[in-house]
Design a protein around this motif. Structure first.
Motif, short mmCIF file in Angstrom:
data_model
loop_
_atom_site.label_atom_id
_atom_site.label_comp_id
_atom_site.label_asym_id
_atom_site.label_seq_id
_atom_site.Cartn_x
_atom_site.Cartn_y
_atom_site.Cartn_z
N GLU A 108 0.26 79.56 -13.39
CA GLU A 108 0.80 79.77 -12.05
C GLU A 108 0.88 78.45 -11.27
O GLU A 108 1.87 78.19 -10.59
CB GLU A 108 -0.05 80.78 -11.28
CG GLU A 108 0.55 81.21 -9.96
CD GLU A 108 1.95 81.81 -10.08
OE1 GLU A 108 2.76 81.61 -9.16
OE2 GLU A 108 2.25 82.49 -11.09
N SER A 109 -0.14 77.61 -11.39
CA SER A 109 -0.10 76.32 -10.69
C SER A 109 1.01 75.43 -11.27
O SER A 109 1.63 74.66 -10.54
CB SER A 109 -1.46 75.62 -10.71
OG SER A 109 -1.83 75.25 -12.02
N THR A 110 1.28 75.55 -12.57
CA THR A 110 2.37 74.78 -13.17
C THR A 110 3.72 75.28 -12.64
O THR A 110 4.61 74.47 -12.36
CB THR A 110 2.32 74.84 -14.70
OG1 THR A 110 1.09 74.27 -15.14
CG2 THR A 110 3.47 74.08 -15.34
N ARG A 111 3.86 76.57 -12.48
CA ARG A 111 5.11 77.11 -11.90
C ARG A 111 5.31 76.55 -10.49
O ARG A 111 6.43 76.16 -10.14
CB ARG A 111 5.07 78.63 -11.88
CG ARG A 111 5.25 79.25 -13.23
CD ARG A 111 5.35 80.78 -13.13
NE ARG A 111 5.54 81.34 -14.44
CZ ARG A 111 4.69 82.17 -15.04
NH1 ARG A 111 3.59 82.57 -14.43
NH2 ARG A 111 4.96 82.63 -16.24
N ASN A 112 4.24 76.50 -9.71
CA ASN A 112 4.33 75.94 -8.35
C ASN A 112 4.63 74.45 -8.39
O ASN A 112 5.43 73.96 -7.59
CB ASN A 112 3.03 76.20 -7.59
CG ASN A 112 2.80 77.66 -7.31
OD1 ASN A 112 3.74 78.43 -7.21
ND2 ASN A 112 1.55 78.06 -7.19
#
Length: 179
Positions: A47-51
């Protein structure tokens, strides 16, 4: 796609790269932690990589920073990345930061990727001077800069502060489109 060779291709970072980028960064944390702590901190989970990708895509649209992804042409896996940052459009200058996965180090891919990305950036973004900062003990990075045609300029005192460490002197390498 901005470049393709027999072994790898380079493209702009895209939302579909999230899973593989996260995998590259997390699986190489020990290798990348000293010189890419901020990038690693921003990519701890999928999720942090998507952000992270969404922020970087927006940043590229605003011409503030560009992230390029290196794909292995055989497996299609992401094997590395190149970040073009610290852009100064008036001086027509930018700085590269980069990393490559452990399985692909020492094969000359990153030198070729930096050379190809430099050509793309000069031709398509209009930059004239590109920089690489590397610590003198980071031999793979120093060799990448030299093999990609960058020339040593000077030592910058206390230029980089690693996590929980004292500031480090960094070697400045430059590539100029006029040389």
């Amino acid at each position: 796609m901005i470049y393709s060779s027999e072994h790898f291709s380079i493209s702009h970072l895209k939302p579909k790269d999230a899973l593989q980028l996260n995998k590259l960064l997390v699986s190489n944390t020990d290798r990348f932690i000293r010189f890419l702590p901020k990038t690693l901190a921003e990519n701890r989970t999928l999720e942090s990589t998507r952000n992270y990708i969404q922020r970087k895509v927006t940043s590229a649209e605003k011409r503030k920073e560009f992230v390029f992804i290196i794909h292995d042409n055989h497996s299609k896996d992401i094997i590395g990345m190149i970040i073009l940052k610290n852009l100064d459009w008036d001086a027509k200058q930018g700085e590269f930061a980069y990393c490559i996965g452990n399985r692909f180090k020492g094969k000359g891919f990153m030198s070729d990727a930096i050379r190809a990305t430099s050509n793309y950036v000069i031709k398509n973004l209009g930059l004239e001077t590109l920089q690489i900062l590397s610590h003198k003990t980071n031999f793979p990075s120093v060799n990448t800069a030299i093999k990609a045609g960058f020339k040593w300029q000077c030592t910058l005192k206390d230029e980089f502060k690693p996590l929980n460490g004292t500031p480090l002197d960094m070697e400045l390498f430059e590539f100029s489109s006029s040389s």
